[in-house]
Design a protein around this motif. Structure first.
Motif, PDB file in Angstrom:
ATOM      1  N   GLY A 129       0.809  -1.219   0.000  1.00  0.00           N
ATOM      2  CA  GLY A 129       0.000   0.000   0.000  1.00  0.00           C
ATOM      3  C   GLY A 129       0.838   1.262   0.000  1.00  0.00           C
ATOM      4  N   GLU A 130       1.859   1.290   0.839  1.00  0.00           N
ATOM      5  CA  GLU A 130       2.710   2.479   0.918  1.00  0.00           C
ATOM      6  C   GLU A 130       3.634   2.597  -0.285  1.00  0.00           C
ATOM      7  OE1 GLU A 130       4.692   2.800   4.708  1.00  0.00           O
ATOM      8  OE2 GLU A 130       2.821   2.476   5.790  1.00  0.00           O
ATOM      9  N   ASP A 133      -1.088   7.643   3.946  1.00  0.00           N
ATOM     10  CA  ASP A 133      -2.392   8.272   4.153  1.00  0.00           C
ATOM     11  C   ASP A 133      -3.164   8.473   2.848  1.00  0.00           C
ATOM     12  OD1 ASP A 133      -0.482  10.083   3.324  1.00  0.00           O
ATOM     13  OD2 ASP A 133      -1.334  11.762   4.429  1.00  0.00           O
ATOM     14  N   ARG A 134      -2.703   7.881   1.748  1.00  0.00           N
ATOM     15  CA  ARG A 134      -3.355   8.123   0.459  1.00  0.00           C
ATOM     16  C   ARG A 134      -3.837   6.863  -0.246  1.00  0.00           C
ATOM     17  NH1 ARG A 134      -0.949  13.335  -2.448  1.00  0.00           N
ATOM     18  NH2 ARG A 134      -1.034  14.642  -0.618  1.00  0.00           N
ATOM     19  N   VAL A 135      -3.876   5.726   0.432  1.00  0.00           N
ATOM     20  CA  VAL A 135      -4.413   4.533  -0.212  1.00  0.00           C
ATOM     21  C   VAL A 135      -5.896   4.799  -0.465  1.00  0.00           C
ATOM     22  CG1 VAL A 135      -4.887   2.070   0.018  1.00  0.00           C
ATOM     23  CG2 VAL A 135      -2.759   3.016   0.934  1.00  0.00           C
ATOM     24  N   PRO A 136      -6.334   4.782  -1.725  1.00  0.00           N
ATOM     25  CA  PRO A 136      -7.750   5.057  -2.017  1.00  0.00           C
ATOM     26  C   PRO A 136      -8.668   4.070  -1.299  1.00  0.00           C
ATOM     27  CG  PRO A 136      -6.449   5.019  -4.032  1.00  0.00           C
ATOM     28  CD  PRO A 136      -5.560   4.515  -2.933  1.00  0.00           C
ATOM     29  N   VAL A 169      -8.313  -4.547  -1.344  1.00  0.00           N
ATOM     30  CA  VAL A 169      -7.594  -5.305  -2.370  1.00  0.00           C
ATOM     31  C   VAL A 169      -6.265  -5.819  -1.824  1.00  0.00           C
ATOM     32  CG1 VAL A 169      -6.444  -5.139  -4.617  1.00  0.00           C
ATOM     33  CG2 VAL A 169      -8.696  -4.114  -4.277  1.00  0.00           C
ATOM     34  N   PHE A 170      -5.537  -4.978  -1.125  1.00  0.00           N
ATOM     35  CA  PHE A 170      -4.234  -5.397  -0.606  1.00  0.00           C
ATOM     36  C   PHE A 170      -4.379  -6.514   0.431  1.00  0.00           C
ATOM     37  CE2 PHE A 170      -3.211  -1.035  -2.066  1.00  0.00           C
ATOM     38  CZ  PHE A 170      -2.238  -1.379  -2.993  1.00  0.00           C
ATOM     39  N   ALA A 222      10.232  -3.431  -0.203  1.00  0.00           N
ATOM     40  CA  ALA A 222       9.386  -3.584  -1.391  1.00  0.00           C
ATOM     41  C   ALA A 222       8.531  -4.829  -1.248  1.00  0.00           C
ATOM     42  CB  ALA A 222      10.245  -3.669  -2.650  1.00  0.00           C
ATOM     43  N   ALA A 223       7.417  -4.845  -1.975  1.00  0.00           N
ATOM     44  CA  ALA A 223       6.487  -5.973  -1.958  1.00  0.00           C
ATOM     45  C   ALA A 223       6.133  -6.338  -3.392  1.00  0.00           C
ATOM     46  CB  ALA A 223       5.222  -5.596  -1.190  1.00  0.00           C
TER      47      ALA A 223
END
Length: 167
Positions: free
Chosen positions: A49-50, A56-59, A65-66, A88-89
């Motif tokens: 997500g990040e 603070d901006r994940v829609p 979904v994540f 990283a992911a």
């Protein structure tokens, strides 16, 4: 009711014909996340997500979904660590000889560290062991992700429009 909001390069490569794996970097470690580890899955969700958005901006529309992605049947999710710190992911699923690589995102502080490329190599190795003949992935045109993929043997198969619903 839809409009074009961007474009994506759909990339593909033969799994066995890809570019050689880069020399290992002792600072980097790719790690498969144990699907039974809630802590590991939560860390993957946070990094993914990040990596795509700031914390603070994940829609809102994508928040779930994540969380669902690592639980999809046949899906393996991985983390890259730089000096032991999650950086990283990414994820991969293999079905019917095709590996779909997705979700490759590095935290802003770790971009250009090699973490994204390390996860590409790890996922292609997993795909080869699972019997995949082809791999596919998406990237923004001209992005660092596209360049990393091209260095590992991916080529643009086609460019697709990304559509968004108009309000």
């Amino acid at each position: 009711g839809y409009r074009v909001t961007g474009f994506e390069q759909v990339m593909a490569c033969r799994v066995g014909a890809r570019a050689p794996r880069p020399r290992p970097n002792p600072r980097l470690e790719g790690r498969v996340v144990d699907p039974g580890s809630e802590v590991g899955l939560a860390e993957w969700v946070r990094i993914a997500g990040e990596g795509f958005f700031s914390p603070d901006r994940v829609p809102r529309a994508l928040e779930g979904v994540f969380e669902l992605t690592p639980r999809l049947p046949g899906t393996t999710v991985l983390l890259a660590l730089v000096d032991g710190e999650p950086a990283a992911a990414a994820g991969v699923t293999v079905q019917h000889g095709l590996a779909a690589l997705f979700g490759g995102a590095a935290l802003p502080a770790f971009r250009r560290s090699g973490a994204h490329g390390a996860l590409l190599a790890e996922r292609l190795d997993l795909a080869a062991r699972a019997g995949a003949e082809w791999a596919t992935a998406g990237a923004l045109p001209g992005s660092g992700s596209q360049r990393n993929m091209e260095r590992r043997g991916f080529r643009v198969a086609y460019t697709r429009p990304v559509l968004g619903k108009t309000l």
